[in-house]
Design a protein around this motif. Structure first.
Motif, PDB file in Angstrom:
ATOM      1  N   PHE A  70       0.829  -1.208   0.000  1.00  0.00           N
ATOM      2  CA  PHE A  70       0.000   0.000   0.000  1.00  0.00           C
ATOM      3  C   PHE A  70       0.865   1.260   0.000  1.00  0.00           C
ATOM      4  N   ASP A  71       1.925   1.235   0.834  1.00  0.00           N
ATOM      5  CA  ASP A  71       2.779   2.413   0.980  1.00  0.00           C
ATOM      6  C   ASP A  71       3.544   2.753  -0.297  1.00  0.00           C
ATOM      7  N   ARG A  72       3.816   1.738  -1.111  1.00  0.00           N
ATOM      8  CA  ARG A  72       4.558   2.011  -2.347  1.00  0.00           C
ATOM      9  C   ARG A  72       3.666   2.696  -3.388  1.00  0.00           C
ATOM     10  N   GLN A  73       2.369   2.666  -3.148  1.00  0.00           N
ATOM     11  CA  GLN A  73       1.389   3.390  -3.969  1.00  0.00           C
ATOM     12  C   GLN A  73       1.411   3.044  -5.448  1.00  0.00           C
ATOM     13  N   ILE A  74       1.766   1.811  -5.757  1.00  0.00           N
ATOM     14  CA  ILE A  74       1.748   1.388  -7.164  1.00  0.00           C
ATOM     15  C   ILE A  74       0.486   0.555  -7.414  1.00  0.00           C
ATOM     16  N   ALA A  75       0.178  -0.317  -6.447  1.00  0.00           N
ATOM     17  CA  ALA A  75      -0.949  -1.233  -6.625  1.00  0.00           C
ATOM     18  C   ALA A  75      -2.275  -0.536  -6.335  1.00  0.00           C
ATOM     19  N   VAL A  76      -3.336  -0.987  -7.024  1.00  0.00           N
ATOM     20  CA  VAL A  76      -4.668  -0.505  -6.709  1.00  0.00           C
ATOM     21  C   VAL A  76      -5.354  -1.571  -5.838  1.00  0.00           C
ATOM     22  N   PHE A  77      -5.936  -1.122  -4.725  1.00  0.00           N
ATOM     23  CA  PHE A  77      -6.637  -2.044  -3.824  1.00  0.00           C
ATOM     24  C   PHE A  77      -8.101  -2.131  -4.247  1.00  0.00           C
ATOM     25  N   ILE A  78      -8.595  -3.356  -4.334  1.00  0.00           N
ATOM     26  CA  ILE A  78      -9.975  -3.549  -4.776  1.00  0.00           C
ATOM     27  C   ILE A  78     -10.795  -4.252  -3.707  1.00  0.00           C
ATOM     28  N   ASP A  79     -11.922  -3.636  -3.380  1.00  0.00           N
ATOM     29  CA  ASP A  79     -12.807  -4.147  -2.338  1.00  0.00           C
ATOM     30  C   ASP A  79     -13.837  -5.090  -2.970  1.00  0.00           C
ATOM     31  N   ALA A  80     -13.785  -6.385  -2.607  1.00  0.00           N
ATOM     32  CA  ALA A  80     -14.677  -7.380  -3.220  1.00  0.00           C
ATOM     33  C   ALA A  80     -16.006  -7.490  -2.474  1.00  0.00           C
ATOM     34  N   ARG A  81     -16.157  -6.741  -1.380  1.00  0.00           N
ATOM     35  CA  ARG A  81     -17.384  -6.858  -0.578  1.00  0.00           C
ATOM     36  C   ARG A  81     -18.537  -6.100  -1.232  1.00  0.00           C
ATOM     37  N   SER A  82     -19.689  -6.154  -0.608  1.00  0.00           N
ATOM     38  CA  SER A  82     -20.849  -5.465  -1.172  1.00  0.00           C
ATOM     39  C   SER A  82     -20.649  -3.950  -1.117  1.00  0.00           C
ATOM     40  N   VAL A  83     -21.414  -3.241  -1.936  1.00  0.00           N
ATOM     41  CA  VAL A  83     -21.321  -1.782  -1.974  1.00  0.00           C
ATOM     42  C   VAL A  83     -21.630  -1.190  -0.589  1.00  0.00           C
ATOM     43  N   GLU A  84     -22.588  -1.786   0.117  1.00  0.00           N
ATOM     44  CA  GLU A  84     -22.948  -1.285   1.457  1.00  0.00           C
ATOM     45  C   GLU A  84     -21.755  -1.375   2.410  1.00  0.00           C
ATOM     46  N   ASP A  85     -21.090  -2.549   2.398  1.00  0.00           N
ATOM     47  CA  ASP A  85     -19.914  -2.726   3.259  1.00  0.00           C
ATOM     48  C   ASP A  85     -18.833  -1.711   2.889  1.00  0.00           C
ATOM     49  N   TYR A  86     -18.687  -1.505   1.580  1.00  0.00           N
ATOM     50  CA  TYR A  86     -17.677  -0.557   1.097  1.00  0.00           C
ATOM     51  C   TYR A  86     -17.972   0.847   1.620  1.00  0.00           C
ATOM     52  N   LYS A  87     -19.251   1.228   1.556  1.00  0.00           N
ATOM     53  CA  LYS A  87     -19.636   2.565   2.005  1.00  0.00           C
ATOM     54  C   LYS A  87     -19.430   2.743   3.504  1.00  0.00           C
ATOM     55  N   ASP A  88     -19.612   1.631   4.257  1.00  0.00           N
ATOM     56  CA  ASP A  88     -19.421   1.694   5.709  1.00  0.00           C
ATOM     57  C   ASP A  88     -17.962   1.930   6.090  1.00  0.00           C
ATOM     58  N   GLY A  89     -17.064   1.660   5.187  1.00  0.00           N
ATOM     59  CA  GLY A  89     -15.643   1.856   5.460  1.00  0.00           C
ATOM     60  C   GLY A  89     -14.800   0.930   4.612  1.00  0.00           C
ATOM     61  N   HIS A  90     -13.714   1.465   4.070  1.00  0.00           N
ATOM     62  CA  HIS A  90     -12.835   0.641   3.239  1.00  0.00           C
ATOM     63  C   HIS A  90     -11.405   1.166   3.314  1.00  0.00           C
ATOM     64  N   ILE A  91     -10.489   0.374   2.789  1.00  0.00           N
ATOM     65  CA  ILE A  91      -9.087   0.783   2.770  1.00  0.00           C
ATOM     66  C   ILE A  91      -8.968   2.067   1.943  1.00  0.00           C
ATOM     67  N   LYS A  92      -8.172   3.001   2.426  1.00  0.00           N
ATOM     68  CA  LYS A  92      -8.073   4.315   1.782  1.00  0.00           C
ATOM     69  C   LYS A  92      -7.703   4.174   0.296  1.00  0.00           C
ATOM     70  N   GLY A  93      -8.503   4.767  -0.548  1.00  0.00           N
ATOM     71  CA  GLY A  93      -8.225   4.761  -1.981  1.00  0.00           C
ATOM     72  C   GLY A  93      -8.684   3.504  -2.709  1.00  0.00           C
ATOM     73  N   ALA A  94      -9.269   2.533  -1.948  1.00  0.00           N
ATOM     74  CA  ALA A  94      -9.686   1.274  -2.583  1.00  0.00           C
ATOM     75  C   ALA A  94     -10.873   1.507  -3.518  1.00  0.00           C
ATOM     76  N   VAL A  95     -10.935   0.665  -4.558  1.00  0.00           N
ATOM     77  CA  VAL A  95     -12.023   0.739  -5.532  1.00  0.00           C
ATOM     78  C   VAL A  95     -13.020  -0.378  -5.218  1.00  0.00           C
TER      79      VAL A  95
END
Lengths: 164, 173
Positions: A70-95
């Motif tokens: 994450f700190d190297r800021q090259i990779a994109v983090f992707i959240d596989a959970r539901s949109v609701e879970d994502y809205k409740d909180g996710h890793i900073k910058g995750a899609v």
């Protein structure tokens, strides 16, 4: 005599069932290993299907390594959970890209991120396999560097790493 | 009531019903054994080493016994197997209801439906067990059976009824 006949039937039917089960499991592409990976300390739990064997090497088993990526800021983090879970909180910058909405959202995703962009998928931890399925789907779409952070969002949050 | 329970048409209907139910239930488990394995793991009742084996074998026991009930191959034995399975389901669900064990794997992404409450499953399984016990205990000749091992006088239900009525008639003054 009657009981004997019933028990004979039970053994014959069970015999056929057991034979069929192992045979179909052996030939079916959806077949699973005879002994699965159900120990959370060893990694994400799963039955180990034939298709996912390759993902052993793609797993990030330590959330601190995930943080280093994450700190190297090259990779994109992707959240596989539901949109609701994502809205409740996710890793900073995750899609957000829930497995259930993959077909709907993948075109937009393909336009945004080239296939050589490193990807890290995650879901709700070691008892959840959405991140594995998403990694599988993205690899099939041509992404070359897909990793799975198996501890997922809960561990990330517990460590106090950046969220939003 | 007895007359109803001894009716071969009732037996056939109930037998086909649970047969089809179990065949239907086995399909998605056979198509996705890894998902079923995860559900078994989620029950938290079985040793890790046995989880996959249960996931591989149980759906085929359902399929075979269900098919046997529909086609009438060893119908009594098939009913016994189905009852055994149903009792195991009931025990597993009850055990988890009692200790308040709920397994949420967080796997239901997107618009996936939430699973039905455990007590509803339990109630349904008790109903299925009732039907299974009826098929198992059914004492007479069964209709549409390819292989029925019990020995019966192969006379039809109406003939049996007629015989009973006739014998009663003889006793009357």
């Amino acid at each position: 005599m009657k009981t004997n006949n019933t028990l004979k039937g039970v053994s014959i039917l069970s015999g056929i069932a057991i034979f069929l089960s192992f045979f179909v499991n052996y030939v079916s592409p959806a077949g699973i290993a005879l002994i699965g990976q159900w120990d959370e300390s060893q990694g994400a739990i799963r039955a180990k299907t034939k298709a996912e064997k390759v993902f052993d090497e793609s797993e990030i088993k330590d959330v601190n390594i995930g943080k280093a990526v994450f700190d190297r800021q090259i990779a994109v983090f992707i959240d596989a959970r539901s949109v609701e879970d994502y809205k409740d909180g996710h890793i900073k910058g995750a899609v957000s890209l829930p497995v259930g909405e993959f077909d709907m959202k993948i075109d937009e995703f393909l336009n945004k991120y080239p296939p050589d962009r490193p990807i890290v998928t995650y879901c709700s931890g070691r008892t959840c396999d959405d991140s594995h399925r998403l990694a599988e789907m993205l690899t099939a779409m041509g992404y070359l560097h897909v990793s799975i952070m198996i501890d997922g969002y809960p561990e990330w949050q517990k460590e106090g790493f950046p969220i939003e | 009531m007895n007359r109803f329970l001894n009716n071969p048409h009732v037996e056939l209907t109930v037998r086909w019903l649970i047969g089809m139910l179990f065949v239907y239930a086995s399909f998605h488990k056979i198509a996705a054994p890894s998902g079923f394995a995860k559900i078994i793991y989620g029950y938290g009742l079985f040793p890790n080493i046995s989880v996959n084996l249960i996931a591989i074998i149980v759906p085929f026991i359902e399929l075979t016994a269900g098919t046997a009930l529909i086609t009438g191959v060893y119908p009594k034995s098939a009913a016994l197997i189905i009852n055994g399975l149903t009792v195991s389901f009931i025990l597993a669900i009850s055990a988890n209801l009692i200790r308040g064990h709920e397994f949420d794997c967080g796997c239901f992404s997107g618009k996936s439906a939430t699973p039905e409450p455990a007590w509803l499953t339990l109630l349904r399984d008790i109903g299925i067990l009732g039907m299974g016990v009826f098929v198992y205990r059914y004492p007479r000749f069964r209709y549409f059976c390819l292989l029925q091992t019990e020995t019966f006088s192969r006379i039809s239900h109406s003939d049996q009824e007629a015989a009973v009525t006739a014998s009663k008639g003889e006793l009357l003054p």
